[in-house]
Write a protein that holds these residues in place. Sequence first.
Motif, PDB file in Angstrom:
ATOM      1  N   SER A  84       0.853  -1.182   0.000  1.00 41.84           N
ATOM      2  CA  SER A  84       0.000   0.000   0.000  1.00 41.84           C
ATOM      3  C   SER A  84       0.888   1.229   0.000  1.00 41.84           C
ATOM      4  CB  SER A  84      -0.900   0.009   1.247  1.00 41.84           C
ATOM      5  OG  SER A  84      -1.428   1.291   1.486  1.00 41.84           O
ATOM      6  N   ARG A  85       0.585   2.193  -0.833  1.00 41.23           N
ATOM      7  CA  ARG A  85       1.377   3.413  -0.867  1.00 41.23           C
ATOM      8  C   ARG A  85       1.291   4.176   0.459  1.00 41.23           C
ATOM      9  NH1 ARG A  85       3.973   6.261  -4.832  1.00 41.23           N
ATOM     10  NH2 ARG A  85       3.341   4.666  -6.322  1.00 41.23           N
ATOM     11  N   ASP A  86       0.235   3.982   1.206  1.00 40.62           N
ATOM     12  CA  ASP A  86       0.083   4.648   2.502  1.00 40.62           C
ATOM     13  C   ASP A  86       0.922   3.984   3.590  1.00 40.62           C
ATOM     14  OD1 ASP A  86      -1.728   6.440   1.415  1.00 40.62           O
ATOM     15  OD2 ASP A  86      -3.472   5.211   1.948  1.00 40.62           O
ATOM     16  N   ALA A  87       1.292   2.710   3.390  1.00 40.46           N
ATOM     17  CA  ALA A  87       1.955   1.962   4.457  1.00 40.46           C
ATOM     18  C   ALA A  87       3.258   1.305   4.028  1.00 40.46           C
ATOM     19  CB  ALA A  87       1.009   0.904   5.019  1.00 40.46           C
ATOM     20  N   ASP A  88       3.671   1.479   2.783  1.00 38.04           N
ATOM     21  CA  ASP A  88       4.921   0.905   2.284  1.00 38.04           C
ATOM     22  C   ASP A  88       5.723   1.995   1.586  1.00 38.04           C
ATOM     23  OD1 ASP A  88       4.879  -2.316   2.395  1.00 38.04           O
ATOM     24  OD2 ASP A  88       2.850  -1.578   2.056  1.00 38.04           O
ATOM     25  N   TYR A  89       7.022   1.787   1.529  1.00 41.34           N
ATOM     26  CA  TYR A  89       7.884   2.789   0.892  1.00 41.34           C
ATOM     27  C   TYR A  89       8.709   2.211  -0.251  1.00 41.34           C
ATOM     28  CZ  TYR A  89      10.779   6.943   0.407  1.00 41.34           C
ATOM     29  OH  TYR A  89      11.397   8.064  -0.087  1.00 41.34           O
ATOM     30  N   ALA A  90       9.479   1.166   0.001  1.00 38.66           N
ATOM     31  CA  ALA A  90      10.483   0.733  -0.971  1.00 38.66           C
ATOM     32  C   ALA A  90       9.872   0.312  -2.303  1.00 38.66           C
ATOM     33  CB  ALA A  90      11.324  -0.404  -0.393  1.00 38.66           C
ATOM     34  N   VAL A  91       8.876  -0.562  -2.264  1.00 38.17           N
ATOM     35  CA  VAL A  91       8.315  -1.067  -3.520  1.00 38.17           C
ATOM     36  C   VAL A  91       7.670   0.051  -4.334  1.00 38.17           C
ATOM     37  CG1 VAL A  91       6.508  -2.542  -4.496  1.00 38.17           C
ATOM     38  CG2 VAL A  91       8.113  -3.471  -2.817  1.00 38.17           C
ATOM     39  N   PRO A  92       6.779   0.869  -3.763  1.00 38.75           N
ATOM     40  CA  PRO A  92       6.173   1.918  -4.596  1.00 38.75           C
ATOM     41  C   PRO A  92       7.137   3.022  -5.008  1.00 38.75           C
ATOM     42  CG  PRO A  92       5.355   2.065  -2.346  1.00 38.75           C
ATOM     43  CD  PRO A  92       6.123   0.780  -2.436  1.00 38.75           C
ATOM     44  N   ILE A  93       8.023   3.451  -4.110  1.00 40.07           N
ATOM     45  CA  ILE A  93       8.871   4.611  -4.397  1.00 40.07           C
ATOM     46  C   ILE A  93      10.081   4.226  -5.238  1.00 40.07           C
ATOM     47  CG2 ILE A  93      10.262   6.452  -3.387  1.00 40.07           C
ATOM     48  CD1 ILE A  93       7.200   6.737  -3.023  1.00 40.07           C
ATOM     49  N   HIS A  94      10.832   3.231  -4.807  1.00 47.00           N
ATOM     50  CA  HIS A  94      12.036   2.854  -5.545  1.00 47.00           C
ATOM     51  C   HIS A  94      11.724   1.999  -6.774  1.00 47.00           C
ATOM     52  CE1 HIS A  94      14.639   4.665  -2.672  1.00 47.00           C
ATOM     53  NE2 HIS A  94      14.335   3.840  -1.695  1.00 47.00           N
ATOM     54  N   GLY A  95      10.645   1.240  -6.696  1.00 45.48           N
ATOM     55  CA  GLY A  95      10.316   0.346  -7.787  1.00 45.48           C
ATOM     56  C   GLY A  95       9.265   0.878  -8.732  1.00 45.48           C
ATOM     57  N   ASP A  96       8.020   0.873  -8.296  1.00 40.71           N
ATOM     58  CA  ASP A  96       6.906   1.188  -9.190  1.00 40.71           C
ATOM     59  C   ASP A  96       7.016   2.583  -9.800  1.00 40.71           C
ATOM     60  OD1 ASP A  96       5.923  -1.306  -8.548  1.00 40.71           O
ATOM     61  OD2 ASP A  96       4.400  -0.574  -7.148  1.00 40.71           O
ATOM     62  N   ASP A  97       7.424   3.569  -9.017  1.00 42.55           N
ATOM     63  CA  ASP A  97       7.502   4.928  -9.543  1.00 42.55           C
ATOM     64  C   ASP A  97       8.600   5.082 -10.593  1.00 42.55           C
ATOM     65  OD1 ASP A  97       5.418   5.608  -7.920  1.00 42.55           O
ATOM     66  OD2 ASP A  97       6.551   6.943  -6.596  1.00 42.55           O
ATOM     67  N   ARG A  98       9.605   4.215 -10.560  1.00 45.56           N
ATOM     68  CA  ARG A  98      10.680   4.253 -11.555  1.00 45.56           C
ATOM     69  C   ARG A  98      10.437   3.302 -12.720  1.00 45.56           C
ATOM     70  NH1 ARG A  98      13.702   5.480  -6.989  1.00 45.56           N
ATOM     71  NH2 ARG A  98      15.383   7.008  -7.310  1.00 45.56           N
ATOM     72  N   GLY A  99       9.376   2.517 -12.641  1.00 43.74           N
ATOM     73  CA  GLY A  99       9.156   1.507 -13.662  1.00 43.74           C
ATOM     74  C   GLY A  99      10.066   0.308 -13.511  1.00 43.74           C
ATOM     75  N   ILE A 100      10.624   0.109 -12.299  1.00 40.70           N
ATOM     76  CA  ILE A 100      11.485  -1.036 -12.015  1.00 40.70           C
ATOM     77  C   ILE A 100      10.653  -2.123 -11.349  1.00 40.70           C
ATOM     78  CG2 ILE A 100      13.452  -1.854 -10.649  1.00 40.70           C
ATOM     79  CD1 ILE A 100      14.625   0.946 -10.811  1.00 40.70           C
ATOM     80  N   PRO A 101      10.644  -3.349 -11.864  1.00 41.11           N
ATOM     81  CA  PRO A 101       9.922  -4.418 -11.174  1.00 41.11           C
ATOM     82  C   PRO A 101      10.435  -4.570  -9.747  1.00 41.11           C
ATOM     83  CG  PRO A 101      10.612  -5.123 -13.356  1.00 41.11           C
ATOM     84  CD  PRO A 101      11.302  -3.821 -13.100  1.00 41.11           C
ATOM     85  N   ALA A 102       9.509  -4.574  -8.790  1.00 45.34           N
ATOM     86  CA  ALA A 102       9.899  -4.609  -7.383  1.00 45.34           C
ATOM     87  C   ALA A 102       8.921  -5.460  -6.591  1.00 45.34           C
ATOM     88  CB  ALA A 102       9.953  -3.196  -6.801  1.00 45.34           C
ATOM     89  N   VAL A 103       9.467  -6.351  -5.772  1.00 44.69           N
ATOM     90  CA  VAL A 103       8.647  -7.198  -4.915  1.00 44.69           C
ATOM     91  C   VAL A 103       9.238  -7.217  -3.515  1.00 44.69           C
ATOM     92  CG1 VAL A 103       7.889  -8.694  -6.807  1.00 44.69           C
ATOM     93  CG2 VAL A 103       9.918  -9.318  -5.459  1.00 44.69           C
ATOM     94  N   LEU A 104       8.400  -7.597  -2.563  1.00 49.73           N
ATOM     95  CA  LEU A 104       8.817  -7.748  -1.175  1.00 49.73           C
ATOM     96  C   LEU A 104       8.586  -9.206  -0.795  1.00 49.73           C
ATOM     97  CD1 LEU A 104       7.901  -5.305   1.724  1.00 49.73           C
ATOM     98  CD2 LEU A 104       7.865  -7.782   2.050  1.00 49.73           C
ATOM     99  N   VAL A 105       9.651  -9.872  -0.382  1.00 52.22           N
ATOM    100  CA  VAL A 105       9.570 -11.279   0.013  1.00 52.22           C
ATOM    101  C   VAL A 105       9.479 -11.365   1.529  1.00 52.22           C
ATOM    102  CG1 VAL A 105      10.756 -13.512   0.052  1.00 52.22           C
ATOM    103  CG2 VAL A 105      10.822 -12.089  -2.012  1.00 52.22           C
ATOM    104  N   GLU A 106       8.450 -12.032   2.027  1.00 52.18           N
ATOM    105  CA  GLU A 106       8.248 -12.262   3.458  1.00 52.18           C
ATOM    106  C   GLU A 106       8.455 -13.744   3.758  1.00 52.18           C
ATOM    107  OE1 GLU A 106       7.512 -10.392   6.048  1.00 52.18           O
ATOM    108  OE2 GLU A 106       6.579  -8.521   5.323  1.00 52.18           O
ATOM    109  N   ILE A 107       9.315 -14.052   4.739  1.00 51.48           N
ATOM    110  CA  ILE A 107       9.573 -15.425   5.160  1.00 51.48           C
ATOM    111  C   ILE A 107       9.171 -15.551   6.628  1.00 51.48           C
ATOM    112  CG2 ILE A 107      11.295 -17.264   5.366  1.00 51.48           C
ATOM    113  CD1 ILE A 107      13.038 -15.560   3.399  1.00 51.48           C
ATOM    114  N   ARG A 108       8.495 -16.635   6.969  1.00 49.03           N
ATOM    115  CA  ARG A 108       8.050 -16.808   8.356  1.00 49.03           C
ATOM    116  C   ARG A 108       9.253 -17.010   9.274  1.00 49.03           C
ATOM    117  NH1 ARG A 108       3.987 -21.441   8.874  1.00 49.03           N
ATOM    118  NH2 ARG A 108       5.764 -22.532   9.794  1.00 49.03           N
TER     119      ARG A 108
END
Length: 259
Positions: A201-225
């Motif tokens: 969520s753009r309201d609750a996340d920074y790296a993926v939307p700002i560094h990735g999506d806004d630059r057109g760079i594919p970006a994902v966040l991997v969560e491991i238990r």
Amino acid sequence: MTARTEKDWPDAVEVLNEHGRCDIVLLCEHASNHMPAEYGQLGLDAKHLQRHIAWDIGAAEVTRLLSARLDAAAFLSGYSRLLIDLNRPLGSPGSIPVLSEDTDIPGNAGIGAAERNRRAQIMFSPFHDRVAAFLDRRMAEARPTRIVTIHSFTPVFLGVARPWHAGVLHDHAADLAAAILSGLRTDASLNVEANVPYVISRDADYAVPIHGDDRGIPAVLVEIRQDLLANRSGIEEWADRLVAALPAHEAEASQPART
């Protein structure tokens, strides 16, 4: 500046393998639980600094292994997320939390704008400025880039068990997320899904939307238990899984090996 002070106030970002050949750029925004002594552990008992509220347990170790095994650049945080969360927009409720999970954070209650700005200038901005400059250079050089941020999550949150072994969070980069999930699912015993246990969520996340999506760079966040990263063998197992699951980029195969 004394050696003790330097240890108490480390750099906001640790950069690994900045000239790595891989097109993947790794981020670990919750790598550290460090707090300078002047913060008095924000009024918390020391045991709380070993919990998820202070950092993402195991995430830094996985990131370090991935950086080495992929020959990928990696950026790791130097301070606890309780002081300021590098994956929350400045000014958002989660940026400097007064409540994390079910735990009050006394040292964050009622702090003023000056202290918020100080933490941003010391801990938040230097990390993200370094990442942004690095990504901008890669784009200027027409280097292919994908961003993968490494996180971990608790097996139980506020009394609710989480059945997934891992999640791959995305917004724009659905294809990259699907490819990683497909790679992980070659092990039929794994319960892995997209956008669990959180969503981007753009309201609750920074790296993926700002560094990735806004630059057109594919970006994902991997969560491991986190219980799967409780020891070295688990950390190495998940690093190996992700190395195998991350899809190779065509440009990597065509580049000559460095000598």
